[in-house]
Design an enzyme around this catalytic site. Sequence first.
Site, PDB file in Angstrom:
ATOM      1  N   SER A  78      77.878   1.163  11.762  1.00 34.03           N
ATOM      2  CA  SER A  78      78.409   0.028  12.740  1.00 34.03           C
ATOM      3  C   SER A  78      77.427  -0.054  14.013  1.00 34.03           C
ATOM      4  CB  SER A  78      79.668   0.459  13.220  1.00 34.03           C
ATOM      5  OG  SER A  78      79.938   1.443  14.061  1.00 34.03           O
ATOM      6  N   HIS A 129      76.089   9.361  20.913  1.00 31.60           N
ATOM      7  CA  HIS A 129      77.211  10.532  20.432  1.00 31.60           C
ATOM      8  C   HIS A 129      78.385   9.891  21.090  1.00 31.60           C
ATOM      9  CE1 HIS A 129      78.325  14.631  19.644  1.00 31.60           C
ATOM     10  NE2 HIS A 129      78.788  14.677  20.638  1.00 31.60           N
ATOM     11  N   GLY A 152      66.927  19.845  21.089  1.00 29.18           N
ATOM     12  CA  GLY A 152      68.330  20.364  20.963  1.00 29.18           C
ATOM     13  C   GLY A 152      69.314  19.500  20.334  1.00 29.18           C
TER      14      GLY A 152
HETATM   15  C1  GRF Z   1      79.392   6.926  15.938  1.00 27.21           C
HETATM   16  O1  GRF Z   1      80.599   7.558  16.233  1.00 27.21           O
HETATM   17  C2  GRF Z   1      77.975   7.719  16.470  1.00 27.21           C
HETATM   18  O2  GRF Z   1      78.413   8.150  17.984  1.00 27.21           O
HETATM   19  C3  GRF Z   1      77.896   9.240  15.664  1.00 27.21           C
HETATM   20  O3  GRF Z   1      78.029   8.893  14.583  1.00 27.21           O
HETATM   21  C4  GRF Z   1      79.006   8.026  14.383  1.00 27.21           C
HETATM   22  C5  GRF Z   1      78.319   6.906  13.526  1.00 27.21           C
HETATM   23  O4  GRF Z   1      79.139   5.669  13.420  1.00 27.21           O
HETATM   24  N1  GRF Z   1      76.782   9.866  16.233  1.00 27.21           N
HETATM   25  P1  GRF Z   1      78.022   4.215  12.791  1.00 27.21           P
HETATM   26  O5  GRF Z   1      77.559   4.890  11.397  1.00 27.21           O
HETATM   27  O6  GRF Z   1      77.210   3.849  13.682  1.00 27.21           O
HETATM   28  O7  GRF Z   1      79.344   3.367  12.440  1.00 27.21           O
END
Ligand code: GRF
Length: 203
Positions: A16, A112, A146
């Site tokens: 997404s 994140h 990291g």
């Molecule tokens: C999101 O919550 C992102 O922050 C994390 O993994 C999830 C990925 O969601 N790193 P999508 O595949 O972009 O819907």
Amino acid sequence: MAQTTPIAVLISGRGSNFVALAEAIGRGEIPARIVLVVSNEPDAAGLAKARRMGLATAAVPHRDFAGRREHETAVLAALDEAGAEWVCLAGYMRLLSERFVHRYERRMLNIHPSLLPAFPGLDVQRRTLEHGVKVSGCTVHLVDAGLDSGPIVVQRSVPVLDSDDADALAARILEQEHRAYPEALRRLLTQDWRLDGRRVVFT
Ligand code: GRF
């Protein structure tokens, strides 16, 4: 047409955030073009979405390779072939080696679902709720060697409600992710900026 930066998006799942980036680019909000969508999971829903959007895709399953180095070599080769200058990690569930990070130093972003440096790593919303914080959110950051630790570009916050479970909180944060990621990429590509220690400073 104005100059656009060739970017690759690396995903492992539903994609997404990739779609949010693609739509913002489509609306002309970011001077970029997606030259490749890569997934280490061949069945990732995001990969099918990319194909439907007519974008170039590559499935590079990590299980097909002897180790991390060999897998990354294949991913880097695909990025080179596509001419990607920037990389956006969007739910890419693989740790990257220093070699990979170095290749795209200051040109690779990750998103994140917490206000870093709180709650890096996995199982974020369960830990967020267990800790009892009242505000959470998302972070877009430059990638260093990291775990979720690079310089922060954009953060957006959301309230944590007493009624929240992990899914409800994740959904509220995801809405903000879809704003934060395009905003971060747009700012980095259109504004002058520099690193002052860990700080991303727009000048
Ligand atoms: C999101 O919550 C992102 O922050 C994390 O993994 C999830 C990925 O969601 N790193 P999508 O595949 O972009 O819907």
